[in-house]
Structures are given as structure tokens and as C-alpha cells.
Write a protein that holds these residues in place. Structure first.
Motif, short mmCIF file in Angstrom:
data_model
loop_
_atom_site.label_atom_id
_atom_site.label_comp_id
_atom_site.label_asym_id
_atom_site.label_seq_id
_atom_site.Cartn_x
_atom_site.Cartn_y
_atom_site.Cartn_z
N GLU A 1 0.87 -1.18 0.00
CA GLU A 1 0.00 0.00 0.00
C GLU A 1 0.90 1.22 0.00
OE1 GLU A 1 -3.92 0.48 2.12
OE2 GLU A 1 -2.62 1.71 3.40
N VAL A 2 0.76 2.04 -1.05
CA VAL A 2 1.62 3.21 -1.23
C VAL A 2 0.76 4.40 -1.65
CG1 VAL A 2 3.53 4.18 -2.57
CG2 VAL A 2 3.62 1.79 -1.86
N ALA A 3 0.93 5.52 -0.97
CA ALA A 3 0.26 6.76 -1.37
C ALA A 3 1.15 7.49 -2.37
CB ALA A 3 0.00 7.63 -0.15
N ILE A 4 0.55 7.89 -3.49
CA ILE A 4 1.27 8.58 -4.55
C ILE A 4 0.67 9.96 -4.73
CG2 ILE A 4 1.85 8.56 -7.01
CD1 ILE A 4 1.75 5.49 -6.88
N ASP A 5 1.51 10.95 -4.77
CA ASP A 5 1.06 12.33 -4.93
C ASP A 5 0.77 12.61 -6.40
OD1 ASP A 5 0.38 14.92 -4.34
OD2 ASP A 5 2.45 15.64 -4.17
N ALA A 6 -0.32 12.00 -6.89
CA ALA A 6 -0.78 12.18 -8.26
C ALA A 6 -2.25 11.80 -8.30
CB ALA A 6 0.02 11.29 -9.22
N PRO A 7 -3.04 12.47 -9.14
CA PRO A 7 -4.46 12.15 -9.22
C PRO A 7 -4.69 10.73 -9.75
CG PRO A 7 -3.92 14.13 -10.51
CD PRO A 7 -2.65 13.57 -10.01
N ALA A 8 -5.80 10.15 -9.36
CA ALA A 8 -6.11 8.77 -9.75
C ALA A 8 -6.12 8.59 -11.26
CB ALA A 8 -7.45 8.35 -9.15
N ALA A 9 -6.61 9.56 -12.02
CA ALA A 9 -6.64 9.43 -13.48
C ALA A 9 -5.22 9.30 -14.04
CB ALA A 9 -7.36 10.62 -14.12
N ARG B 1 -7.66 10.05 -3.27
CA ARG B 1 -7.70 10.83 -2.03
C ARG B 1 -7.32 12.26 -2.37
NH1 ARG B 1 -5.07 7.12 2.71
NH2 ARG B 1 -6.64 5.49 2.65
N GLY B 2 -8.30 13.00 -2.86
CA GLY B 2 -8.04 14.36 -3.31
C GLY B 2 -7.12 14.32 -4.52
N GLU B 3 -6.00 15.02 -4.45
CA GLU B 3 -5.03 15.04 -5.55
C GLU B 3 -4.02 13.91 -5.44
OE1 GLU B 3 -4.92 16.97 -8.45
OE2 GLU B 3 -6.97 17.26 -7.71
N ALA B 4 -4.18 13.03 -4.48
CA ALA B 4 -3.29 11.87 -4.31
C ALA B 4 -4.08 10.59 -4.59
CB ALA B 4 -2.71 11.85 -2.90
N THR B 5 -3.35 9.49 -4.67
CA THR B 5 -3.96 8.19 -4.91
C THR B 5 -3.25 7.15 -4.07
OG1 THR B 5 -4.39 8.83 -7.20
CG2 THR B 5 -4.53 6.48 -6.69
N VAL B 6 -4.01 6.31 -3.41
CA VAL B 6 -3.43 5.17 -2.70
C VAL B 6 -3.50 3.98 -3.66
CG1 VAL B 6 -3.65 3.56 -0.77
CG2 VAL B 6 -4.05 6.02 -0.43
N VAL B 7 -2.34 3.36 -3.88
CA VAL B 7 -2.26 2.16 -4.70
C VAL B 7 -2.08 0.97 -3.77
CG1 VAL B 7 -0.96 0.91 -6.48
CG2 VAL B 7 -1.25 3.41 -6.66
N LEU C 1 6.95 3.38 -9.49
CA LEU C 1 5.83 4.15 -10.03
C LEU C 1 5.70 5.48 -9.29
CD1 LEU C 1 3.19 4.58 -11.65
CD2 LEU C 1 2.03 3.22 -9.88
N ARG C 2 5.77 5.43 -7.97
CA ARG C 2 5.66 6.66 -7.18
C ARG C 2 6.79 7.64 -7.53
NH1 ARG C 2 7.00 8.65 -1.56
NH2 ARG C 2 8.27 6.80 -1.24
N PHE C 3 8.02 7.14 -7.63
CA PHE C 3 9.15 8.00 -7.98
C PHE C 3 8.94 8.61 -9.36
CE2 PHE C 3 13.66 8.56 -9.43
CZ PHE C 3 14.04 9.50 -8.47
N TYR C 4 8.49 7.80 -10.29
CA TYR C 4 8.23 8.29 -11.65
C TYR C 4 7.16 9.39 -11.64
CZ TYR C 4 6.21 8.45 -16.31
OH TYR C 4 5.69 8.88 -17.50
N ARG D 1 8.19 12.63 -9.39
CA ARG D 1 9.41 13.38 -9.69
C ARG D 1 9.79 13.43 -11.17
NH1 ARG D 1 13.08 12.99 -4.61
NH2 ARG D 1 11.48 13.25 -3.00
N HIS D 2 9.32 12.47 -11.98
CA HIS D 2 9.83 12.39 -13.36
C HIS D 2 8.76 12.04 -14.38
CE1 HIS D 2 13.93 12.96 -12.07
NE2 HIS D 2 13.65 12.17 -11.06
N ALA D 3 7.52 12.42 -14.15
CA ALA D 3 6.42 12.09 -15.06
C ALA D 3 6.75 12.52 -16.49
CB ALA D 3 5.13 12.74 -14.59
N GLY D 4 6.55 11.59 -17.41
CA GLY D 4 6.78 11.87 -18.82
C GLY D 4 8.21 11.69 -19.27
N GLU D 5 9.14 11.44 -18.36
CA GLU D 5 10.55 11.29 -18.73
C GLU D 5 10.90 9.84 -19.02
OE1 GLU D 5 13.42 13.14 -16.10
OE2 GLU D 5 11.91 14.59 -15.45
N GLU D 6 11.88 9.66 -19.87
CA GLU D 6 12.38 8.32 -20.17
C GLU D 6 13.34 7.89 -19.07
OE1 GLU D 6 11.10 6.47 -22.56
OE2 GLU D 6 9.85 8.18 -23.10
#
Length: 183
Positions: free
Chosen positions: A8-16, A73-79, A110-113, A116-121
Motif C-alpha cells: 500500500e503506497v500513497a502517490i502524490d498524483a491524481p487517480a486518473a 484521495r483528493g489530488e493523491a492516490t493510494v495504490v 511508479l511513485r518516484f516516476y 518526480r519524473h512524469a513523462g521522462e524516459e
């Protein structure tokens, strides 16, 4: 009885956005696993073949290896990754399992991506031994593995008998330096 949660990991990104990272093969390659010849086939098998995906419910059932559940969870998502316990066991407490440990590594990647690095290779190293964790920001710590942000572009995950180094936005010279440092 429902299956127990193994990660169970909370990610600071919207569910979509998290859902997209699970459903787009290009996005999956930016966080799942590590570089090797069959990574595309692995992604296809795990996330698309014989998988039930429900965008309304934000669930992805791999029918055996685990079920992903996303909770906004608002602007975050629990995976969450849930898996049936071994036969005769009430849960996973005290049981070491390579698949569970792999899911932990991948969801933390996934959380790090996404954070911190969304969209990067990404470039990766897979080392078949544990390396001494580098100095840096502790990303996560679990019973059988630890993740450290070695520098702004690089996450190092040290687990039982393996190390995964994920680096974003680096050139060949910087990647060669990582290989020299950790290889």
C-alpha cells in the motif's frame, strides 16, 4: 473474506494519472521493472493479457499475480496490491514472497516516476546482488528492501539478492558512470 493487502503506497498524483500509468504501455515502460530484452512482452503479459481492468472501479486484476486497487484521495492516490494468502495461511505476515517484494519495488518505482519524473524516459540497471545503499534521501523502507534517492534523477532499490537502479533524463555518459558506480 477479502484478499490481504501486500503493498500500500500513497502517490502524490491524481487517480486518473495513476490509472494512465497502469494502462499505457509507454508509461508502464517508464516505471515497471528494468531494462532487458523481453520487457515489452512482460508488460503485455502482466498488465494486458488475461487481465480484467475496470476504470470505473479503478481496479486491475491480473488473475493470480495480484490485484491493483486505486483509491483517490483528493489530488493523491493510494495504490494497493492485494493477493490471496498461501494455502493454509491467514495472511502474509512473516512470509517472504518474491512476487510481493517485486510489487513493492515496482509500485515505489511508479511513485518516484509520477512524483518526480512524469513523462521522462528512464534507464535502469539490474544488479544480481545487494549493493551498499548510497547516501541520499530515504524513499522507502520495508522489511526486505529499501529505496534511496541517490540524486534527483536516480532511485536505488536494494532488495534481497538484487539491486534496481532507475535513472531519469540522463545521457550515456551519466549512465556509464552509474554502471561503473553500481556494476
Amino acid at each position: 473474506m477479502s484478499d490481504p493487502v501486500v503493498v500500500e503506497v500513497a502517490i502524490d498524483a491524481p487517480a486518473a494519472r495513476v490509472w494512465q500509468a497502469f494502462r499505457d504501455p509507454v508509461e508502464l515502460r517508464r516505471w515497471h521493472g528494468w531494462e532487458y530484452d523481453a520487457i515489452e512482452a512482460e508488460i503485455q503479459q502482466i498488465y494486458f493479457d488475461d487481465v480484467t481492468a475496470s476504470e470505473p472501479d479503478l481496479t486491475l486484476d491480473t488473475h493470480g499475480a495480484g490485484r491493483f486497487e486505486l483509491e483517490p484521495r483528493g489530488e493523491a492516490t493510494v495504490v494497493r496490491v492485494v493477493r490471496a494468502a498461501p494455502d493454509g495461511a491467514a495472511g502474509w505476515d512473516g512470509i517472504y514472497d518474491e512476487i510481493n517484494e517485486g510489487w513493492r519495488s515496482f509500485v515505489e518505482q511508479l511513485r518516484f516516476y509520477l512524483e518526480r519524473h512524469a513523462g521522462e524516459e528512464r534507464r535502469t540497471l539490474f544488479i544480481e546482488r545487494e549493493v551498499d545503499p548510497p547516501a541520499g534521501e530515504e524513499w522507502f523502507s520495508a522489511a526486505h528492501q529499501r529505496g534511496v534517492v541517490a540524486d534527483p534523477s536516480t532511485l536505488v532499490i536494494v532488495a534481497r539478492e538484487k539491486t534496481i537502479v532507475s535513472a531519469y533524463g540522463i545521457d550515456e555518459e551519466a549512465f556509464a558512470a552509474l554502471r561503473e558506480r553500481f556494476g
